[in-house]
Design an enzyme around this catalytic site. Structure first.
Site, mmCIF file in Angstrom:
data_model
loop_
_atom_site.group_PDB
_atom_site.id
_atom_site.type_symbol
_atom_site.label_atom_id
_atom_site.label_comp_id
_atom_site.label_asym_id
_atom_site.label_seq_id
_atom_site.Cartn_x
_atom_site.Cartn_y
_atom_site.Cartn_z
ATOM 1 N N THR A 102 0.814 -1.217 0.000
ATOM 2 C CA THR A 102 0.000 0.000 0.000
ATOM 3 C C THR A 102 0.847 1.267 0.000
ATOM 4 O O THR A 102 1.896 1.327 0.633
ATOM 5 C CB THR A 102 -0.919 0.011 1.231
ATOM 6 O OG1 THR A 102 -1.724 -1.170 1.214
ATOM 7 C CG2 THR A 102 -1.805 1.228 1.251
ATOM 8 N N GLY B 58 -4.456 2.518 -2.428
ATOM 9 C CA GLY B 58 -4.882 1.540 -1.437
ATOM 10 C C GLY B 58 -5.527 0.365 -2.139
ATOM 11 O O GLY B 58 -4.863 -0.585 -2.559
ATOM 12 N N SER B 59 -6.847 0.438 -2.334
ATOM 13 C CA SER B 59 -7.540 -0.620 -3.076
ATOM 14 C C SER B 59 -7.046 -0.708 -4.514
ATOM 15 O O SER B 59 -6.989 -1.784 -5.104
ATOM 16 C CB SER B 59 -9.056 -0.366 -3.058
ATOM 17 O OG SER B 59 -9.557 -0.440 -1.740
ATOM 18 N N THR C 20 2.422 -2.606 8.361
ATOM 19 C CA THR C 20 2.449 -3.269 9.657
ATOM 20 C C THR C 20 3.847 -3.824 9.916
ATOM 21 O O THR C 20 4.453 -4.429 9.039
ATOM 22 C CB THR C 20 1.415 -4.411 9.691
ATOM 23 O OG1 THR C 20 0.140 -3.893 9.270
ATOM 24 C CG2 THR C 20 1.273 -4.979 11.085
ATOM 25 N N GLN D 30 -22.720 -1.624 24.134
ATOM 26 C CA GLN D 30 -24.074 -1.306 24.601
ATOM 27 C C GLN D 30 -24.425 -2.069 25.881
ATOM 28 O O GLN D 30 -25.065 -1.514 26.775
ATOM 29 C CB GLN D 30 -25.086 -1.652 23.499
ATOM 30 C CG GLN D 30 -26.475 -1.077 23.720
ATOM 31 C CD GLN D 30 -26.511 0.427 23.505
ATOM 32 O OE1 GLN D 30 -25.554 1.014 22.993
ATOM 33 N NE2 GLN D 30 -27.601 1.065 23.903
ATOM 34 N N GLY E 17 -22.759 2.971 29.993
ATOM 35 C CA GLY E 17 -21.803 4.070 30.094
ATOM 36 C C GLY E 17 -20.385 3.595 30.303
ATOM 37 O O GLY E 17 -19.429 4.189 29.783
ATOM 38 N N GLU F 53 -6.297 -5.696 4.263
ATOM 39 C CA GLU F 53 -6.228 -6.814 3.306
ATOM 40 C C GLU F 53 -7.453 -6.875 2.400
ATOM 41 O O GLU F 53 -7.982 -7.940 2.093
ATOM 42 C CB GLU F 53 -6.030 -8.142 4.040
ATOM 43 C CG GLU F 53 -4.654 -8.223 4.676
ATOM 44 C CD GLU F 53 -4.176 -9.633 4.906
ATOM 45 O OE1 GLU F 53 -4.462 -10.513 4.069
ATOM 46 O OE2 GLU F 53 -3.509 -9.849 5.918
ATOM 47 N N THR G 219 -10.808 -4.035 1.541
ATOM 48 C CA THR G 219 -11.996 -3.544 2.227
ATOM 49 C C THR G 219 -13.194 -4.453 1.984
ATOM 50 O O THR G 219 -13.187 -5.307 1.092
ATOM 51 C CB THR G 219 -12.355 -2.135 1.729
ATOM 52 O OG1 THR G 219 -12.665 -2.221 0.322
ATOM 53 C CG2 THR G 219 -11.202 -1.161 1.942
ATOM 54 N N SER G 220 -14.249 -4.243 2.754
ATOM 55 C CA SER G 220 -15.488 -5.002 2.536
ATOM 56 C C SER G 220 -15.989 -4.805 1.110
ATOM 57 O O SER G 220 -16.525 -5.742 0.495
ATOM 58 C CB SER G 220 -16.562 -4.563 3.531
ATOM 59 O OG SER G 220 -16.241 -4.979 4.846
#
Length: 381
Positions: free
Chosen positions: A126, A131-132, A158, A336, A340, A363, A365-366
């Site tokens: 990258t 990127g993509s 990384t 959730q 808090g 690795e 994107t969706s």
């Protein structure tokens, strides 16, 4: 169909659960807060053989199958997503690229160091502007006299700061498109390599991420991994396997968040009852448990297909897509459940949620996974 781990895989899972409970879970919050790379713990994983998971024993590795490796990534990620990412990127990107495509000389030079953990691996594809669209990379390697000269930069790498071995993709013939990219390997300290800024991230904060810069970095012809101009096609094959590890990482993060939320829901009392007794909370756990179990099965199926030598690209993309999005949904629900307190750093829910987001990006994107899946479905029908 048999969806039961064999004795060796179960023993690996049990060993890592003990390791994570003792060495990872108590420290993960501190690592996240300080954004410091946990060198000592990573070294211990090297001693356990996890950093040479799929490297054959002849090169100093553990020789695991893909299912066992997925088990390992999942278990580590239940304790800390950052550490799981370190294991996944080291094994599935840098080490796997060398193992899959390197010459015998390259393998014997680098794999023993990588498998032992004496050297960590970084894999650089990258860039800031690509990127993509990985073929939009600007880093180039030119053949001059008797060696390659590399110039350019990489982003979001990384282990960029802490690696001992780098595999870098560079354009060697822009006119050839997909057939004009080459992979090169060289050690840390090579003249012309410098580490740019360390990146401070929303999540995965103790996983090292940095920019790399190459200024007239020279390597010989023996530094080529695979064949000249075959790097992009080799990369696509490598990423398919890597997506299985990201799916396992996602499952681990999701299960880690659910585990923490389950424990808290039994302790937290509201209106005179533990919140685990309220149907609204129970339904959250039902959704989390169902989706994460499905994600785990998809991950193990993709891994078993790879182990069997069968096509697995679509299944790996499906597993990565579903698992990463299931992890995101699960970690949001976990926050959730904590209410808090889930929004504070006193509990791990918010860390798991921040870590999960990367799994929808790294690795591929969706959106890229959906393209891969759709194209394969259309082509096969």
């Amino acid at each position: 169909m048999e969806f039961v781990l064999n004795d060796e895989q179960q023993a690996l899972r049990d060993m890592l659960r003990t390791f994570v409970a003792k060495e990872v879970r108590p420290k993960a919050g501190e690592w996240d807060a300080s954004a410091e790379f946990p060198r000592e713990t990573v070294a211990k994983l090297g001693e356990l053989g996890i950093l040479g998971a799929m490297v054959p024993e002849e090169y100093g590795g553990s020789g695991m199958d893909m299912v066992s490796y997925a088990v390992a990534v999942e278990e580590i990620s239940k304790g800390d997503g950052s550490l799981g990412l370190t294991v996944a990127s080291h094994n599935s990107l840098c080490t796997a690229h060398i193992l899959g495509f390197g010459s015998e000389t390259v393998k014997r030079t680098y794999l023993p160091e990588l498998a032992s953990g004496r050297a960590l691996g970084a894999w650089a594809l990258t860039e800031a502007g690509s990127g993509s669209d990985s073929l939009g990379m600007r880093t180039k390697a030119e053949w001059k006299k008797d060696r390659w000269v590399i110039n350019g930069s990489k982003m979001f790498i990384t282990q960029g700061n802490v690696a001992g071995v780098y595999v870098v993709l560079a354009v060697t013939d822009r006119g050839k498109g997909k057939d004009g990219v080459t992979a090169f390997v060289f050690p840390a300290g090579t003249k012309g390599l410098s580490v740019g800024r360390k990146l401070h991230k929303l999540g995965m904060r103790s996983s090292d991420t940095a920019e790399l810069v190459f200024e007239d970095l020279e390597v010989g012809p023996d530094a080529v991994v695979g064949q000249v101009d075959s790097g992009f096609r080799d990369t696509m094959k490598n990423l398919a396997g890597g997506r299985i590890s990201i799916a396992a990482l996602s499952v681990g993060i999701g299960l880690g968040a659910m585990r923490a939320a389950l424990a808290y829901s039994k302790e937290r009392v509201q209106f005179g009852r533990a919140v685990a007794e309220f149907q609204a909370i129970q339904w959250m756990f039902a959704d989390m448990g169902t989706e994460l179990e499905a994600a785990e099965l998809m991950t193990f199926r993709a891994a078993s297909l790879k182990d069997a030598g069968r096509p697995y690209t679509r299944e790996a993309a499906m597993a990565k897509l579903f698992a990463s999005e299931a992890a995101m949904r699960a970690t949001i629900k976990a926050v959730q459940v904590f209410g808090g307190y889930g929004y504070t750093q006193e509990y791990p829910a918010e860390r798991f949620m921040r870590d999960a987001k990367l799994c929808e990006i790294g690795e591929g994107t969706s959106e890229i996974q959906r393209i891969i899946i759709a194209r394969d479905l259309i082509r096969s029908h």
